[in-house]
Scaffold this motif. Structure first.
Motif, short mmCIF file in Angstrom:
data_model
loop_
_atom_site.label_atom_id
_atom_site.label_comp_id
_atom_site.label_asym_id
_atom_site.label_seq_id
_atom_site.Cartn_x
_atom_site.Cartn_y
_atom_site.Cartn_z
N TRP A 1 0.75 -1.39 0.00
CA TRP A 1 0.10 -0.20 -0.01
C TRP A 1 0.76 1.34 -0.05
O TRP A 1 0.65 2.30 -0.63
N LEU A 2 1.77 1.04 0.57
CA LEU A 2 2.97 2.42 0.69
C LEU A 2 3.35 2.82 -0.59
O LEU A 2 3.72 3.74 -1.02
N LYS A 3 3.82 1.64 -1.19
CA LYS A 3 4.25 1.59 -2.84
C LYS A 3 3.28 2.25 -3.61
O LYS A 3 3.62 3.23 -4.35
N PHE A 4 2.08 1.89 -3.59
CA PHE A 4 0.82 2.71 -4.13
C PHE A 4 1.08 4.06 -3.88
O PHE A 4 0.77 4.78 -4.89
N LEU A 5 0.62 4.40 -2.72
CA LEU A 5 0.78 5.57 -2.28
C LEU A 5 1.92 6.58 -2.64
O LEU A 5 1.75 7.63 -3.29
N ALA A 6 3.28 5.96 -2.68
CA ALA A 6 4.35 6.60 -3.06
C ALA A 6 4.46 6.69 -4.51
O ALA A 6 4.90 7.89 -4.96
N VAL A 7 3.98 6.00 -5.49
CA VAL A 7 3.99 6.16 -6.78
C VAL A 7 3.12 7.17 -7.10
O VAL A 7 3.26 7.95 -8.10
N LEU A 8 1.92 7.30 -6.41
CA LEU A 8 0.79 8.40 -6.49
C LEU A 8 1.44 9.65 -6.31
O LEU A 8 1.25 10.69 -6.97
N GLY A 9 2.49 9.48 -5.19
CA GLY A 9 3.26 10.82 -4.73
C GLY A 9 4.25 11.48 -5.55
O GLY A 9 4.26 12.68 -5.76
N VAL A 10 4.63 10.51 -6.48
CA VAL A 10 5.75 10.91 -7.40
C VAL A 10 5.08 11.44 -8.79
O VAL A 10 5.34 12.25 -9.32
N ILE A 11 3.86 10.85 -9.00
CA ILE A 11 3.01 11.37 -9.99
C ILE A 11 2.56 12.81 -9.62
O ILE A 11 2.70 13.78 -10.49
N GLY A 12 2.17 12.99 -8.26
CA GLY A 12 1.75 14.35 -8.09
C GLY A 12 2.94 15.25 -8.00
O GLY A 12 2.72 16.64 -8.43
N VAL A 13 4.06 14.98 -7.54
CA VAL A 13 5.23 15.63 -7.63
C VAL A 13 5.52 16.35 -9.03
O VAL A 13 5.97 17.58 -9.33
N VAL A 14 5.60 15.17 -9.96
CA VAL A 14 5.85 15.60 -11.39
C VAL A 14 4.85 16.51 -12.01
O VAL A 14 5.16 17.46 -12.59
N LEU A 15 3.66 16.23 -11.51
CA LEU A 15 2.49 17.20 -12.12
C LEU A 15 2.80 18.60 -11.50
O LEU A 15 2.55 19.50 -12.00
N LEU A 16 2.95 18.75 -10.25
CA LEU A 16 3.40 20.19 -9.72
C LEU A 16 4.44 20.67 -10.35
O LEU A 16 4.23 21.78 -10.40
N VAL A 17 5.45 19.99 -10.57
CA VAL A 17 6.72 20.56 -11.12
C VAL A 17 6.33 21.29 -12.56
O VAL A 17 6.56 22.14 -12.95
N LEU A 18 5.48 20.23 -13.52
CA LEU A 18 5.03 20.84 -14.84
C LEU A 18 4.14 22.05 -14.67
O LEU A 18 4.33 22.75 -15.56
N ILE A 19 3.15 22.13 -13.82
CA ILE A 19 2.29 23.34 -13.58
C ILE A 19 3.21 24.38 -13.12
O ILE A 19 2.86 25.44 -13.77
N SER A 20 3.97 24.29 -12.27
CA SER A 20 5.11 25.27 -11.71
C SER A 20 5.70 25.91 -13.14
O SER A 20 5.63 27.18 -13.17
N ILE A 21 6.41 24.84 -14.04
CA ILE A 21 6.97 25.43 -15.00
C ILE A 21 5.97 26.10 -16.02
O ILE A 21 6.14 27.24 -16.35
N GLY A 22 4.87 25.67 -16.17
CA GLY A 22 3.78 26.21 -16.93
C GLY A 22 3.27 27.62 -16.64
O GLY A 22 3.20 28.50 -17.37
N ILE A 23 3.07 27.74 -15.50
CA ILE A 23 2.77 29.01 -14.73
C ILE A 23 3.96 30.01 -14.97
O ILE A 23 3.72 31.08 -15.22
N MET A 24 5.07 29.57 -14.73
CA MET A 24 6.18 30.60 -14.71
C MET A 24 6.43 31.20 -16.09
O MET A 24 6.82 31.91 -16.61
N VAL A 25 6.42 30.00 -17.17
CA VAL A 25 6.65 30.31 -18.54
C VAL A 25 5.49 31.17 -19.06
O VAL A 25 5.68 32.12 -19.93
#
Length: 142
Positions: free
Chosen positions: A21-45
């Motif tokens: 279950w922790l692996k499932f949540l960690a994978v979702l966390g990585v996806i969330g971090v990647v999305l936050l970074v992409l959104i951040s870059i999009g907003i800054m650009v």
């Protein structure tokens, strides 16, 4: 303290199920971090191109980037906890792995506890600021 702790089969099954279950949540966390970074870059650009629609777009992008960075440490520790717990039950002498898994678990919980306290303080300060601004605004109505 008991130097020789025995891990029973039900304990082993519960721990391995928990890390699944922790692996499932960690994978979702990585996806969330990647999305936050992409959104951040999009907003800054593109934030400046949107003009008035996203005021202070650059600052909002940095905030999203900081939020992504906050979650990296517990994700790294989560994957370490998963790896060490599984390895502890695969090897003949899993004691060092289970000790490291316990240390990783402690690090995750301590980090999240400190983060929770910090956020509670920030929320209280925001509430006090909003109340103060409301009182100041009411004084200007006269």
């Amino acid at each position: 303290m008991n130097e020789e702790l025995k891990v029973t089969e039900p304990m082993r099954e519960h721990l391995l199920s928990a890390v699944s279950w922790l692996k499932f949540l960690a994978v979702l966390g990585v996806i969330g971090v990647v999305l936050l970074v992409l959104i951040s870059i999009g907003i800054m650009v593109f934030g400046n191109q949107l003009g008035d629609e996203i005021p202070l777009g650059g600052y909002l992008g940095v905030i999203y980037l900081v939020l992504a960075a906050i979650y990296i440490y517990p994700l790294v520790k989560s994957f370490s906890l998963i790896r060490n717990t599984r390895e502890a039950f695969r090897t003949e002498n899993g004691q060092p792995n289970i000790e490291q898994a316990a240390a990783d678990c402690h690090a995750i919980l301590k980090y999240m506890g400190i983060l929770t306290i910090v956020l509670m303080v920030v929320y209280v300060l925001i509430i006090i600021g909003v109340i103060a601004a409301g009182i100041a605004g009411m004084g200007q109505l006269d």
